[in-house]
Design an enzyme around this catalytic site. Structure first.
Site, PDB file in Angstrom:
ATOM      1  CG  ASP A 262      -0.276  -0.451   2.510  1.00 25.15           C
ATOM      2  OD1 ASP A 262       0.961  -0.397   2.593  1.00 25.15           O
ATOM      3  OD2 ASP A 262      -0.990  -0.854   3.441  1.00 25.15           O
TER       4      ASP A 262
ATOM      5  CG  ASN B 235      -8.720  -1.754  12.385  1.00 20.90           C
ATOM      6  OD1 ASN B 235      -7.748  -2.360  11.927  1.00 20.90           O
ATOM      7  ND2 ASN B 235      -9.285  -0.736  11.760  1.00 20.90           N
TER       8      ASN B 235
ATOM      9  CG  HIS C 144      -5.824  -2.415   9.124  1.00 17.17           C
ATOM     10  ND1 HIS C 144      -5.856  -1.044   9.234  1.00 17.17           N
ATOM     11  CD2 HIS C 144      -4.542  -2.761   9.454  1.00 17.17           C
ATOM     12  CE1 HIS C 144      -4.670  -0.599   9.581  1.00 17.17           C
ATOM     13  NE2 HIS C 144      -3.856  -1.617   9.731  1.00 17.17           N
TER      14      HIS C 144
ATOM     15  CD  GLU D 222      -8.614   0.591   8.047  1.00 14.43           C
ATOM     16  OE1 GLU D 222      -8.626  -0.296   8.931  1.00 14.43           O
ATOM     17  OE2 GLU D 222      -7.818   1.552   8.073  1.00 14.43           O
TER      18      GLU D 222
HETATM   19  P1  PGA Z   1       2.390  -1.708  12.718  1.00 10.16           P
HETATM   20  O1  PGA Z   1       1.173  -1.567  11.714  1.00 10.16           O
HETATM   21  O2  PGA Z   1       3.298  -2.733  12.144  1.00 10.16           O
HETATM   22  O3  PGA Z   1       3.022  -0.346  12.738  1.00 10.16           O
HETATM   23  O4  PGA Z   1       1.824  -2.113  14.046  1.00 10.16           O
HETATM   24  C1  PGA Z   1       0.555  -2.719  11.237  1.00 10.16           C
HETATM   25  C2  PGA Z   1      -0.662  -2.357  10.443  1.00 10.16           C
HETATM   26  O5  PGA Z   1      -1.314  -1.338  10.737  1.00 10.16           O
HETATM   27  O6  PGA Z   1      -1.004  -3.108   9.525  1.00 10.16           O
END
Ligand code: PGA
Length: 237
Positions: free
Chosen positions: A63, A129, A131, A136
């Site tokens: 992304d 959450n 995702h 999402e």
């Molecule tokens: P993080 O993010 O590795 O910074 O915890 C993971 C994500 O939001 O997919």
């Protein structure tokens, strides 16, 4: 799913790095799906330290924020250059172009890139959450590359990197769940108690788009590496 509970972030990075290195060394042409965020930083540090030959490896990232260019220090292009791409000799590296104002065109273009470069192994983090990439809760499992609206919880989580909440982009180009599920193998890493709920939903909950990572229960080859805090809500260990 093959679930591994290890001691800490360093152990996650080491085990994940070894799996990625095995894939890199397994054949003449390899495609790795890569992720940004705090979770993979330790893995990329091991890449920088050990400098494996990756001249036969193509990478595709999950992304990119819409509106940030590769010079912006919070863009995912900048993150990947800084942590990995500027240090190793990858054959080709791809991320969505966050500056393309033709959103449909960029999504279609990235889908073509993914069709030609389907990951042998896709690295994933997971949001608090549930995702994966920017898919999402509530987004369709049928999406390929799409323009994702960040959930308020994601804007909140990612605001730690920006001067203010308002500076966090609210949209991103993201591989869709359908694209992610095409990867031949998936490697998901997570640490910390903030991820415990999402890990429980992913592994023990029903498959529902309210918990996007739960779709991975339907993928034939998933390795999960988490620390004890992220595993703390699991009923079976
Ligand atoms: P993080 O993010 O590795 O910074 O915890 C993971 C994500 O939001 O997919």
């Amino acid at each position: 799913m093959n679930v591994n509970i290890v001691k800490d972030k360093a152990a996650i990075a080491k085990m994940a790095y070894d799996i990625m290195l095995d894939m890199i060394n397994s054949k003449d042409e390899v495609t790795l799906g890569l992720a940004t965020g705090s979770s993979p930083e330790g893995i990329y540090e091991l890449f920088r330290k050990n400098k494996p030959n990756v001249s036969h490896v193509t990478t595709v990232n999950l992304d990119e924020y819409i509106g940030l260019d590769a010079e912006h220090d919070q863009s995912y292009a900048y993150f990947m250059n800084k942590h990995l791409f500027h240090h190793l000799n990858f054959k080709q590296t791809f991320l969505p172009n966050g500056m393309n104002s033709d959103f449909a065109g960029e999504c279609a273009h990235y889908d073509e890139i993914l069709e030609e470069n389907t990951p042998d192994l896709q690295l994933l983090g997971i949001g608090n959450n549930g995702h994966i990439a920017f898919n999402e809760p509530g987004m369709s499992f049928e999406l390929t590359t799409n323009v994702a609206e960040l959930a308020p919880a994601t804007v909140e989580a990612n605001s730690r990197y920006f001067a203010s909440h308002d500076d966090v982009p609210k949209t991103a180009f993201s591989m869709g769940i359908k694209s992610i599920m095409q990867a031949k193998e998936i490697l998901l890493i997570a640490s910390g108690v903030g991820k415990a709920e999402a890990i429980k939903g992913m592994l023990e909950g029903p498959v529902t788009n309210q918990m996007p990572a739960s779709i991975l229960q339907q993928h034939p080859k998933v390795t999960v590496i988490i620390d004890e805090d992220a595993a703390s809500l699991l009923s079976k260990k």
